[in-house]
Design a protein around this motif. Structure first.
Motif, short mmCIF file in Angstrom:
data_model
loop_
_atom_site.label_atom_id
_atom_site.label_comp_id
_atom_site.label_asym_id
_atom_site.label_seq_id
_atom_site.Cartn_x
_atom_site.Cartn_y
_atom_site.Cartn_z
N PRO A 184 0.81 -1.22 0.00
CA PRO A 184 0.00 0.00 0.00
C PRO A 184 0.85 1.27 0.00
O PRO A 184 2.00 1.27 0.46
CB PRO A 184 -0.78 -0.12 1.31
CG PRO A 184 0.14 -0.87 2.22
CD PRO A 184 0.85 -1.87 1.33
N PRO A 185 0.29 2.36 -0.50
CA PRO A 185 0.97 3.65 -0.36
C PRO A 185 0.99 4.06 1.11
O PRO A 185 -0.01 3.92 1.81
CB PRO A 185 0.11 4.60 -1.20
CG PRO A 185 -1.24 3.96 -1.25
CD PRO A 185 -0.99 2.48 -1.20
N SER A 262 2.39 7.06 11.16
CA SER A 262 2.57 6.37 9.89
C SER A 262 1.17 5.98 9.41
O SER A 262 0.43 5.31 10.13
CB SER A 262 3.44 5.12 10.06
OG SER A 262 3.56 4.43 8.83
N ILE A 263 0.82 6.41 8.20
CA ILE A 263 -0.53 6.25 7.68
C ILE A 263 -0.50 5.43 6.39
O ILE A 263 0.28 5.70 5.48
CB ILE A 263 -1.19 7.62 7.38
CG1 ILE A 263 -1.27 8.47 8.66
CG2 ILE A 263 -2.56 7.44 6.75
CD1 ILE A 263 -2.24 7.96 9.68
N ILE A 264 -1.35 4.39 6.33
CA ILE A 264 -1.58 3.66 5.09
C ILE A 264 -2.70 4.37 4.34
O ILE A 264 -3.81 4.52 4.87
CB ILE A 264 -1.97 2.20 5.36
CG1 ILE A 264 -0.88 1.48 6.16
CG2 ILE A 264 -2.25 1.47 4.05
CD1 ILE A 264 0.43 1.31 5.45
N LYS A 265 -2.42 4.81 3.14
CA LYS A 265 -3.39 5.59 2.38
C LYS A 265 -4.41 4.69 1.69
O LYS A 265 -4.07 3.67 1.09
CB LYS A 265 -2.68 6.44 1.33
CG LYS A 265 -1.70 7.46 1.91
CD LYS A 265 -2.43 8.50 2.75
CE LYS A 265 -3.37 9.34 1.91
NZ LYS A 265 -4.13 10.31 2.75
N ALA A 266 -5.68 5.09 1.77
CA ALA A 266 -6.74 4.35 1.09
C ALA A 266 -6.64 4.51 -0.42
O ALA A 266 -7.04 3.63 -1.18
CB ALA A 266 -8.11 4.82 1.58
N ASN A 267 -6.09 5.64 -0.84
CA ASN A 267 -5.91 5.92 -2.27
C ASN A 267 -4.49 6.43 -2.50
O ASN A 267 -3.93 7.13 -1.65
CB ASN A 267 -6.91 6.97 -2.76
CG ASN A 267 -8.35 6.51 -2.60
OD1 ASN A 267 -8.85 5.70 -3.38
ND2 ASN A 267 -9.02 7.02 -1.58
N HIS A 268 -3.93 6.07 -3.63
CA HIS A 268 -2.57 6.50 -3.94
C HIS A 268 -2.53 8.02 -4.05
O HIS A 268 -3.35 8.62 -4.76
CB HIS A 268 -2.09 5.87 -5.24
CG HIS A 268 -0.61 5.94 -5.41
ND1 HIS A 268 0.04 7.09 -5.81
CD2 HIS A 268 0.37 5.01 -5.22
CE1 HIS A 268 1.34 6.87 -5.86
NE2 HIS A 268 1.56 5.61 -5.51
N SER A 271 -1.89 9.09 -8.06
CA SER A 271 -2.86 8.67 -9.07
C SER A 271 -4.30 8.68 -8.58
O SER A 271 -5.24 8.71 -9.38
CB SER A 271 -2.51 7.26 -9.56
OG SER A 271 -2.66 6.31 -8.51
N GLY A 272 -4.49 8.65 -7.25
CA GLY A 272 -5.84 8.56 -6.70
C GLY A 272 -6.42 7.16 -6.78
O GLY A 272 -7.57 6.93 -6.38
N LYS A 273 -5.64 6.21 -7.27
CA LYS A 273 -6.10 4.83 -7.42
C LYS A 273 -6.30 4.19 -6.05
O LYS A 273 -5.42 4.25 -5.20
CB LYS A 273 -5.08 4.03 -8.23
CG LYS A 273 -5.51 2.62 -8.57
CD LYS A 273 -4.45 1.92 -9.42
CE LYS A 273 -4.86 0.51 -9.75
NZ LYS A 273 -3.82 -0.19 -10.57
N PRO A 274 -7.46 3.56 -5.80
CA PRO A 274 -7.72 2.97 -4.48
C PRO A 274 -6.87 1.73 -4.23
O PRO A 274 -6.51 1.01 -5.16
CB PRO A 274 -9.21 2.61 -4.53
CG PRO A 274 -9.51 2.44 -5.98
CD PRO A 274 -8.62 3.41 -6.70
N TYR A 275 -6.54 1.51 -2.96
CA TYR A 275 -5.80 0.31 -2.56
C TYR A 275 -6.82 -0.77 -2.21
O TYR A 275 -7.55 -0.65 -1.22
CB TYR A 275 -4.91 0.63 -1.35
CG TYR A 275 -4.15 -0.57 -0.83
CD1 TYR A 275 -3.25 -1.25 -1.64
CD2 TYR A 275 -4.35 -1.02 0.47
CE1 TYR A 275 -2.56 -2.35 -1.16
CE2 TYR A 275 -3.66 -2.12 0.95
CZ TYR A 275 -2.76 -2.78 0.13
OH TYR A 275 -2.09 -3.88 0.60
N PRO A 276 -6.94 -1.84 -3.03
CA PRO A 276 -8.04 -2.81 -2.91
C PRO A 276 -8.25 -3.42 -1.53
O PRO A 276 -9.39 -3.46 -1.05
CB PRO A 276 -7.67 -3.88 -3.96
CG PRO A 276 -6.87 -3.14 -4.97
CD PRO A 276 -6.08 -2.13 -4.18
#
Length: 450
Positions: A184-185, A262-268, A271-276
């Motif tokens: 993940p991002p 430290s944060i795991i992003k829901a979207n990149h 690109s804004g692409k979601p992390y499935p």
């Protein structure tokens, strides 16, 4: 006669693509393989299928049967006394210490990534392929690749080619390896010293999903943290389900010092692409990803201080829908500084032994998304409301059939100094069990503010 397997062909194909992308035409090294490589994910997924094929069921330490897994034998060989190199022994040891992975699948994936980064993935494959007696301990020789005399050697040659590549992977980014090979991002932040960051999280499968940001809070001012992101670390501590109710404590331990997240992003971020895998967690949280920002965070209705997370609502406390369980309210009993389950029985007996017992009052007991609400059936007014953060326990009486209750603190359970047991009655045991289960499930949806 040639011997082949579709999984080996697939693995070779992904490796060939990696080599073509990261080597120049003259054979010189071009670029390192990083976490952004889609072909790396495909290669690792293919390798996992190869190593998992033909695994034998194993016995647990207690003698129960369980599915075989790759991590068990890979960690078995992580000892220099068994022939492991120092690099591979170190890789196994570091994976065992990583609290971000909790399953053997996650540990296996992290170990493979660690070995790729340290150029030692060839060693464990060589150790098991060259020892057919040990290989037969974990694999069926007839339908596996690892324990097959010829296919095992082919796999070994593939691993030898992998050693030609250079991998620059972020090994510390392992929080979602239990779920997926997709990395993940992740972003890290440092905030000025503060008593509160203004973040509200809900724990789903041991991970803290951010479902609220205080409008003028420190975290919201950054504008890089979003609803739906996952809180991975707070001041160096990994945020797992075991930290429920202790987030504020972790923040206070660093009082006077900058706070790190430290944060795991829901979207990149780019690109804004979601992390499935994170979208799946949102669905488990009983909230549609697009609607997550609309969750409400309620406080007790008898408090004049409004929660900064509370969205505007109708001032009327009248019940507009026939929700909730019709029960009889027997009264409340202060139970002191602890909210243990055993005190429910004590509270019921206290009510029965009181010289002046209040008559049973018909109410509706509603188990909502964030709290429990008790409503007067005749007037429709809210008598009390407690968030799941305040409720410490619930249960039914053994001595008085039909009587049950829940215990709530004057504040969140982890900081409350006074607890009160609210007692109810209903003649139908089945309804009582449904209510208690509903309250208990609410504990899993509890939101924590830090």
């Amino acid at each position: 006669m040639s011997v082949s397997d579709p999984l080996i062909k697939e693995l070779k194909g992904h490796l060939r693509t990696l080599i073509e992308k990261h080597f120049g035409s003259d054979g010189t090294k071009k670029t390192p393989v990083t976490d952004e490589s889609e072909e790396l994910v495909k290669f690792c997924e293919s390798l996992e299928k190869v190593l998992s094929k033909g695994l034998k069921p194993q016995l647990s330490p207690l003698g129960f049967g369980r599915e075989g897994d790759v991590w068990t034998w890979m960690s078995f060989f992580g000892d220099q006394r068994k022939g492991a190199t120092f690099g591979y022994e170190y890789a196994v040891s570091s994976v065992k210490k990583d609290s971000k992975v909790s399953s053997n699948i996650g540990r296996m994936r992290l170990l493979i990534r660690t070995c790729l980064s340290h150029h030692c993935l060839f060693k464990p494959i060589e150790m098991i392929v060259s020892n057919q007696q040990l290989a037969s301990r974990w694999y069926h020789s007839t339908n596996s690749i690892v324990a097959h005399e010829i296919l095992g050697e082919i796999l070994l040659s593939v691993m030898h080619q992998v050693g030609q590549l250079v991998f620059h992977l972020d090994i510390t980014n392992s929080f979602f390896l239990d779920e997926s090979w997709l990395i993940p991002p992740r972003q890290k932040f440092e905030f000025v010293p503060s008593k509160e960051l203004g973040i509200c999280v809900i724990f789903v499968r041991g991970k803290g999903v951010i479902v609220g940001l205080r409008e003028y809070g420190v975290a919201a001012e950054n504008e890089s943290i979003s609803i739906g992101d996952v809180l991975e670390e707070l001041n160096g501590e990994v945020v797992l389900g075991t930290m429920k109710g202790r987030l504020s404590t972790a923040l206070r331990r660093n009082i006077g010092q900058p706070s790190t997240l430290s944060i795991i992003k829901a979207n990149h971020p780019d690109s804004g692409k979601p992390y499935p895998p994170l979208q799946f967690l949102k669905r488990l949280a009983n909230a549609d990803p697009s609607e997550l920002e609309r969750l409400q965070f309620s406080t007790t209705t008898n408090s004049d201080k409004k929660s900064p997370y509370l969205k505007p609502a109708n001032d009327s406390f009248m019940v507009t829908k026939g929700t909730g369980y019709p029960v009889m309210y027997a009264g409340s009993v202060p139970v002191g500084a602890k909210g243990d389950f055993s005190l429910v029985e004590t509270a019921v007996e206290t009510i029965f032994k009181a010289e002046e017992r209040s008559p049973l009052q018909p109410v509706l007991l509603e188990c909502q998304e964030m709290n429990v609400r008790v409503v007067n059936q005749s007037s429709g007014k809210t008598l009390m409301r407690h968030t799941f953060m305040q409720i410490s326990s619930c249960g039914s009486s053994y001595e008085r059939e039909g009587y049950f209750g829940y215990i709530a603190g004057d504040e969140s359970c982890n900081i409350a100094k006074e607890f009160t047991c609210h007692v109810f009655y209903w003649k139908d045991d089945e309804r009582v069990n449904v209510i208690l289960n509903s309250i208990a499930q609410g504990f899993q949806r509890t939101h924590y503010v830090v």
